[in-house]
Design an enzyme around this catalytic site. Structure first.
Site, PDB file in Angstrom:
ATOM      1  N   GLY A 293     -25.630 -10.358   0.766  1.00 27.59           N
ATOM      2  CA  GLY A 293     -25.077 -10.136  -0.551  1.00 27.59           C
ATOM      3  C   GLY A 293     -24.189 -11.239  -1.080  1.00 27.59           C
TER       4      GLY A 293
ATOM      5  N   ASP B 124     -22.021  -7.784  -2.402  1.00 29.63           N
ATOM      6  CA  ASP B 124     -22.884  -6.999  -3.276  1.00 29.63           C
ATOM      7  C   ASP B 124     -24.196  -6.670  -2.573  1.00 29.63           C
ATOM      8  OD1 ASP B 124     -24.156  -7.494  -6.659  1.00 29.63           O
ATOM      9  OD2 ASP B 124     -23.651  -5.692  -5.562  1.00 29.63           O
ATOM     10  N   THR B 125     -25.284  -6.632  -3.328  1.00 27.73           N
ATOM     11  CA  THR B 125     -26.599  -6.239  -2.842  1.00 27.73           C
ATOM     12  C   THR B 125     -27.016  -6.948  -1.560  1.00 27.73           C
ATOM     13  OG1 THR B 125     -27.191  -6.037  -5.175  1.00 27.73           O
ATOM     14  CG2 THR B 125     -28.982  -5.933  -3.584  1.00 27.73           C
ATOM     15  N   VAL B 126     -27.565  -6.196  -0.612  1.00 31.19           N
ATOM     16  CA  VAL B 126     -28.189  -6.790   0.576  1.00 31.19           C
ATOM     17  C   VAL B 126     -29.695  -6.720   0.396  1.00 31.19           C
ATOM     18  CG1 VAL B 126     -26.273  -6.107   2.050  1.00 31.19           C
ATOM     19  CG2 VAL B 126     -28.278  -4.627   1.899  1.00 31.19           C
TER      20      VAL B 126
ATOM     21  N   GLN C 146     -29.131  -3.647 -10.572  1.00 32.08           N
ATOM     22  CA  GLN C 146     -30.444  -4.296 -10.471  1.00 32.08           C
ATOM     23  C   GLN C 146     -31.185  -3.906  -9.203  1.00 32.08           C
ATOM     24  OE1 GLN C 146     -28.103  -5.884  -8.861  1.00 32.08           O
ATOM     25  NE2 GLN C 146     -29.081  -7.024  -7.212  1.00 32.08           N
TER      26      GLN C 146
END
Length: 398
Positions: free
Chosen positions: A55, A239-241, A271
């Site tokens: 992330g 954030d996003t992995v 997203q």
């Protein structure tokens, strides 16, 4: 600003971990072994290639080892799946489960808390072979959101439901939770998904918001709130992995998972759940020479408005993949007219691509062979880091 420098470093450590037990990359070994025993239907041993990221965002140097270790475990878990003959979509889901189970990542366990002090997760997965997609948004009470996304994908592949109904590919909120439980995925109380780190971050951010609300109205208040928000994002969880995989048969898959922004509004979907924004995977076909898999991270709203994952996948069909990716990040993201009103934008990608090239006679100019007539080129991997509109700079690490 949240930078992505650590994002690239994590990927490098992962690639190294995938090679520790082999003399060269897993992809090279698998196709080389196929070349040596072309009579067998499937080569034994390591096959395919795995790449993960933990992330976007800054994180404490004191936890650097933990982030590297979880990426290594995620990579190894996917490689183990490939060794056992699993397809890319199964391997990429296995990698994401490992990342979600870590209390150090902002996905699954230890996710950011929203304004109400609750955990709501987003996740999606795409299979390059079937082109099916599964996603969940604002999901609470499920330890591994990517398992629900993957189950949605697999159920959709079975065809229509009773009375000709179209099976869902994207579910949110309570409906997603109930569907998951009805399909055998065990629930997990939200309070058990929070960690000491995520709870302390929530309390700290809540105090900052309360202080901001007490400030005088006017320009100073707006300025101080903006500064407070920047500090929250800089000090919060990553954030996003995500992960991208190519399997022994040349199929690609991609997946992402996220707890979302700290102090986000309840019901907000980033997203990580949106089609073409969080991940993309597409096998080579008549129209596309290359198979591509993409996973993104950064500010969800920016990535949604630009559909960055799909844009990067399309760019990677160019022969000069590196240059095409740089141009896509600049023209389709940093300078995108859809983000013209933003002071600065934040996003990054990992990309994997490979191709099958038909030749009449075997050649030794390739690193390995897939079957008797298809040849496999090594995948191209790109990581885009420190993306911001300030000065129009675009730094990359390959």
């Amino acid at each position: 600003m949240i930078g992505l420098t650590n994002y690239a470093g994590v990927m490098e450590s992962l690639m190294n971990s995938a090679e520790e037990k082999q003399p060269s990359s897993p992809l090279t070994n698998s196709w080389a072994k196929k070349q040596e025993s072309s009579k067998s239907q499937k080569p034994n041993g390591v096959g395919g290639f795995v790449l993960v990221h933990a992330g976007a965002g800054y994180h404490s140097e004191s936890k650097a080892k933990e982030y590297k270790h979880v990426c290594k475990r995620a990579c190894q878990r996917a490689v183990d799946q490939l060794k056992a003959g699993a397809l890319a979509v199964e391997a990429v889901a296995a990698a994401l489960v490992e990342l979600e189970d870590s209390p150090f990542t902002n996905a699954g366990m230890g996710s950011n808390l929203n304004l109400s002090g609750e955990i709501e997760c987003d996740a999606s997965i795409m299979d390059g072979k079937s082109l099916h997609f599964g996603a969940v948004g604002a999901l609470s009470g499920i330890r591994n959101p990517v398992m629900v996304a993957n189950r949605l994908l697999s159920e959709a592949q079975k065809g229509k439901l009773s009375a000709g109904r179209i099976p869902p590919c994207f579910l949110v909120g309570r409906g997603a939770h109930d569907w998951a439980v009805s399909h055998g995925i065990p629930p997990c109380p939200s309070d058990k998904m929070a960690t000491k780190f995520s709870l302390s971050a929530y309390k700290r951010n809540k105090r900052k918001m309360e202080l901001a609300e007490k400030m005088d109205t006017g320009h100073n208040q707006t300025k101080k709130r903006r500064q407070s928000s920047e500090n929250e994002n800089g000090s919060g969880c990553l954030d996003t992995v995500g992960a991208v995989v190519v399997d022994l048969e040349g199929n690609v898959a991609a997946a992402v998972s996220s707890g979302g922004l700290a102090m986000k509004h309840p019901g907000r979907v980033g997203q990580a759940a949106h089609y073409g924004c969080g991940c993309w995977a597409e096998n080579a076909c008549n129209m596309n020479s290359y198979s591509t898999a993409v996973s993104t991270s950064g500010c969800g709203e920016h990535l949604i408005r630009t559909m960055l994952a799909r844009e990067c996948s399309a760019a990677m069909q160019s022969e000069d993949a590196h240059q095409a990716l740089l141009e896509a990040m600049q023209n389709k993201f940093i300078s995108s007219p859809f983000l013209a009103s933003e002071d600065r934008v934040l996003g990054g990608v990992i990309v994997l691509r490979c191709c099958r090239c038909v030749e009449a006679q075997p050649s030794q100019n390739f690193q390995g062979i897939l079957g008797k007539t298809f040849k496999q080129r090594p995948p191209t991997m790109e990581s885009t880091t420190n993306l911001q509109r300030s000065g129009g700079l675009l730094n990359t690490a390959n």
